[in-house]
Motif scaffolding. Structure first.
Motif, mmCIF file in Angstrom:
data_model
loop_
_atom_site.group_PDB
_atom_site.id
_atom_site.type_symbol
_atom_site.label_atom_id
_atom_site.label_comp_id
_atom_site.label_asym_id
_atom_site.label_seq_id
_atom_site.Cartn_x
_atom_site.Cartn_y
_atom_site.Cartn_z
ATOM 1 N N ILE A 36 10.189 -8.633 47.099
ATOM 2 C CA ILE A 36 11.198 -8.905 46.062
ATOM 3 C C ILE A 36 12.502 -8.345 46.616
ATOM 4 N N LEU A 37 13.331 -9.255 47.088
ATOM 5 C CA LEU A 37 14.562 -8.890 47.785
ATOM 6 C C LEU A 37 15.714 -8.861 46.786
ATOM 7 N N CYS A 38 16.399 -7.720 46.710
ATOM 8 C CA CYS A 38 17.472 -7.587 45.709
ATOM 9 C C CYS A 38 18.848 -7.801 46.339
ATOM 10 N N VAL A 39 19.644 -8.602 45.678
ATOM 11 C CA VAL A 39 21.044 -8.795 46.066
ATOM 12 C C VAL A 39 21.892 -8.717 44.799
ATOM 13 N N GLY A 40 23.158 -8.427 44.982
ATOM 14 C CA GLY A 40 24.029 -8.387 43.802
ATOM 15 C C GLY A 40 25.325 -7.676 44.102
ATOM 16 N N GLU A 41 26.361 -8.072 43.370
ATOM 17 C CA GLU A 41 27.701 -7.545 43.620
ATOM 18 C C GLU A 41 28.010 -6.325 42.751
ATOM 19 N N MET A 42 28.951 -5.532 43.207
ATOM 20 C CA MET A 42 29.464 -4.407 42.427
ATOM 21 C C MET A 42 30.522 -4.963 41.459
ATOM 22 N N LEU A 43 30.864 -4.150 40.470
ATOM 23 C CA LEU A 43 31.849 -4.594 39.476
ATOM 24 C C LEU A 43 33.190 -4.975 40.119
ATOM 25 N N GLU A 44 33.665 -4.128 41.061
ATOM 26 C CA GLU A 44 34.972 -4.412 41.688
ATOM 27 C C GLU A 44 34.921 -5.732 42.451
ATOM 28 N N GLU A 45 33.762 -6.032 43.023
ATOM 29 C CA GLU A 45 33.623 -7.279 43.784
ATOM 30 C C GLU A 45 33.680 -8.485 42.847
ATOM 31 N N ARG A 46 33.034 -8.355 41.688
ATOM 32 C CA ARG A 46 33.127 -9.443 40.702
ATOM 33 C C ARG A 46 34.584 -9.615 40.264
ATOM 34 N N GLU A 47 35.231 -8.483 40.014
ATOM 35 C CA GLU A 47 36.627 -8.561 39.545
ATOM 36 C C GLU A 47 37.563 -9.151 40.609
ATOM 37 N N GLN A 48 37.207 -8.941 41.868
ATOM 38 C CA GLN A 48 37.992 -9.530 42.974
ATOM 39 C C GLN A 48 37.700 -11.000 43.180
ATOM 40 N N GLY A 49 36.692 -11.498 42.475
ATOM 41 C CA GLY A 49 36.318 -12.910 42.628
ATOM 42 C C GLY A 49 35.525 -13.192 43.894
ATOM 43 N N ILE A 50 34.840 -12.156 44.424
ATOM 44 C CA ILE A 50 34.110 -12.377 45.684
ATOM 45 C C ILE A 50 32.589 -12.248 45.512
ATOM 46 N N THR A 51 32.126 -12.462 44.280
ATOM 47 C CA THR A 51 30.683 -12.380 44.026
ATOM 48 C C THR A 51 29.903 -13.287 44.976
ATOM 49 N N GLU A 52 30.336 -14.533 45.104
ATOM 50 C CA GLU A 52 29.568 -15.471 45.928
ATOM 51 C C GLU A 52 29.548 -15.057 47.392
ATOM 52 N N GLU A 53 30.696 -14.589 47.888
ATOM 53 C CA GLU A 53 30.743 -14.157 49.294
ATOM 54 C C GLU A 53 29.770 -12.999 49.524
ATOM 55 N N ILE A 54 29.783 -12.037 48.611
ATOM 56 C CA ILE A 54 28.922 -10.847 48.761
ATOM 57 C C ILE A 54 27.447 -11.243 48.716
ATOM 58 N N VAL A 55 27.119 -12.036 47.719
ATOM 59 C CA VAL A 55 25.716 -12.411 47.532
ATOM 60 C C VAL A 55 25.232 -13.308 48.686
ATOM 61 N N ALA A 56 26.104 -14.183 49.168
ATOM 62 C CA ALA A 56 25.721 -15.037 50.303
ATOM 63 C C ALA A 56 25.471 -14.184 51.546
ATOM 64 N N LEU A 57 26.375 -13.231 51.772
ATOM 65 C CA LEU A 57 26.242 -12.370 52.955
ATOM 66 C C LEU A 57 24.948 -11.563 52.884
ATOM 67 N N GLN A 58 24.706 -10.938 51.738
ATOM 68 C CA GLN A 58 23.486 -10.125 51.579
ATOM 69 C C GLN A 58 22.242 -10.992 51.796
ATOM 70 N N THR A 59 22.262 -12.196 51.233
ATOM 71 C CA THR A 59 21.092 -13.085 51.341
ATOM 72 C C THR A 59 20.897 -13.527 52.796
#
Ligand code: PGA
Length: 255
Positions: free
Chosen positions: A127-150
Motif C-alpha cells: 500500500i503505497l502512500c502519496v500525497g501533497e502538503m498543505l503549502e503544495e496544494r496552496e501553490q497549485g502543485i498537487t498534481e506535480e507532487i503526486v505524479a513525482l512521488q508515484t
C-alpha cells in the motif's frame, strides 16, 4: 472508469497504537463485521501485534499488514525489519511511504522505491502512500507532487509487479486533522494518479489498480468519498481503532 474492474479495499492503519491485549480485543470485535463485507479488508498493525493479528484472523477474510519494512534483505540495520521476515510470519501487506515516515523518519521518494521493490520481491502486497502538503496544494502543485512521488516509487517495476501495488492518496493536511478532502478533491487526485499509472504502463493496468483515499475518513464522511468513481476504498487511521466505526466503512465500501 469502471469500478467493477478493481477491488475496493478498506485498510486500517493502526500506527503506534494498541498493546497486544488491546489488539486482541479489537480484532475479535472486527471479525464478525468483516465477514459481512464484500470489499477487501486489511489491518496494518505495529510489528508487536503482527503475530496476534495473524493468529486471530486465520480463516477469516481479514488480511494482515505491517506499517513499514526495510529495503535490505538482512544485515547490520539495528531496529529494522525486513520484508522476508514479514512474509515468513504470514504477513500479506505492507504500507510504504506513509507521510509520517516521510515527515519524521527521513523517508524519501528513493527509499520508498527501494522499499517497494524489496517488499514486492519478497511477495508482499504494497500500500503505497502519496500525497501533497498543505503549502503544495496552496501553490497549485498537487498534481506535480503526486505524479513525482508515484513515478519515483514505481521506478523499475514491471506491470506484473504493480498488480500487487495499491496506491493510497493521502493529502498530508487531511491526516489526523479532522480535515477531510472533499469527495471531489479526493476523486480528482485519485483519477489523476490512475492517469499517471496509465501513462507509465497502460490503461488496463491503471483500470485494475486499487487507488484509495486516506485522511480523516470516518463513519460520517465515508459514504460520499467511497461513492466516487475513482476512489477504491480507504486507508484509515483513527477510525480503524474502533470496531464499530471501521464496520461502517466496510459496509459503505461493500455497496
Ligand atoms: P487518519 O489517518 O484516518 O487518522 O487521518 C489516515 C492515515 O494516516 O493513513
Amino acid at each position: 472508469m469502471n469500478k467493477a474492474l478493481r477491488q475496493a479495499i478498506i485498510a486500517g492503519n493502526w500506527k503506534m497504537n494498541k498493546t497486544r491485549p488491546e489488539a486482541k480485543a479489537l480484532i475479535e470485535a472486527l471479525v464478525p463485521y468483516a465477514e459481512k463485507a464484500s470489499c477487501g479488508v486489511v489491518i496494518c498493525v505495529p510489528y508487536t501485534n503482527l503475530e496476534t493479528a495473524i493468529a486471530l484472523t486465520q480463516g477469516t477474510n481479514i488480511k494482515v499488514g505491517a506499517e513499514n519494512c526495510h529495503f535490505e534483505k538482512s544485515g547490520a540495520f539495528t531496529g529494522e525489519i525486513s520484508a522476508d521476515m514479514l512474509t515468513e510470519m504470514g504477513v500479506e501487506y505492507v504500507i510504504i511511504g506513509h507521510s509520517e515516515r516521510r515527515q519524521y523518519f527521513g523517508e524519501t521518494d528513493i527509499t520508498v522505491n527501494k522499499r517497494t521493490k524489496a517488499a514486492l520481491e519478497a511477495g508482499l502486497k504494497v500500500i503505497l502512500c502519496v500525497g501533497e502538503m498543505l503549502e503544495e496544494r496552496e501553490q497549485g502543485i498537487t498534481e506535480e507532487i503526486v505524479a513525482l512521488q508515484t513515478k519515483i516509487a514505481l521506478m523499475g517495476l514491471t506491470k506484473e509487479q504493480i498488480a500487487n501495488v495499491v496506491i493510497a492518496y493521502e493529502p498530508v493536511w487531511a491526516i489526523g486533522t479532522g480535515k477531510t478532502a472533499t469527495s471531489a478533491q479526493a476523486n480528482e487526485v485519485c483519477a489523476f494518479i490512475r492517469q499517471t499509472v496509465a501513462k507509465l504502463y497502460d490503461q488496463a493496468t491503471a483500470d485494475a489498480m486499487t487507488i484509495q483515499y486516506g485522511g480523516s475518513m470516518n463513519e460520517n464522511n465515508a459514504a460520499e468519498l467511497l461513492a466516487q468513481p475513482d476512489v477504491d476504498g480507504g486507508l484509515i487511521g483513527g477510525a480503524s481503532l474502533v470496531a464499530e466505526k471501521f464496520a461502517v466503512l466496510l459496509e459503505e465500501a461493500s455497496k
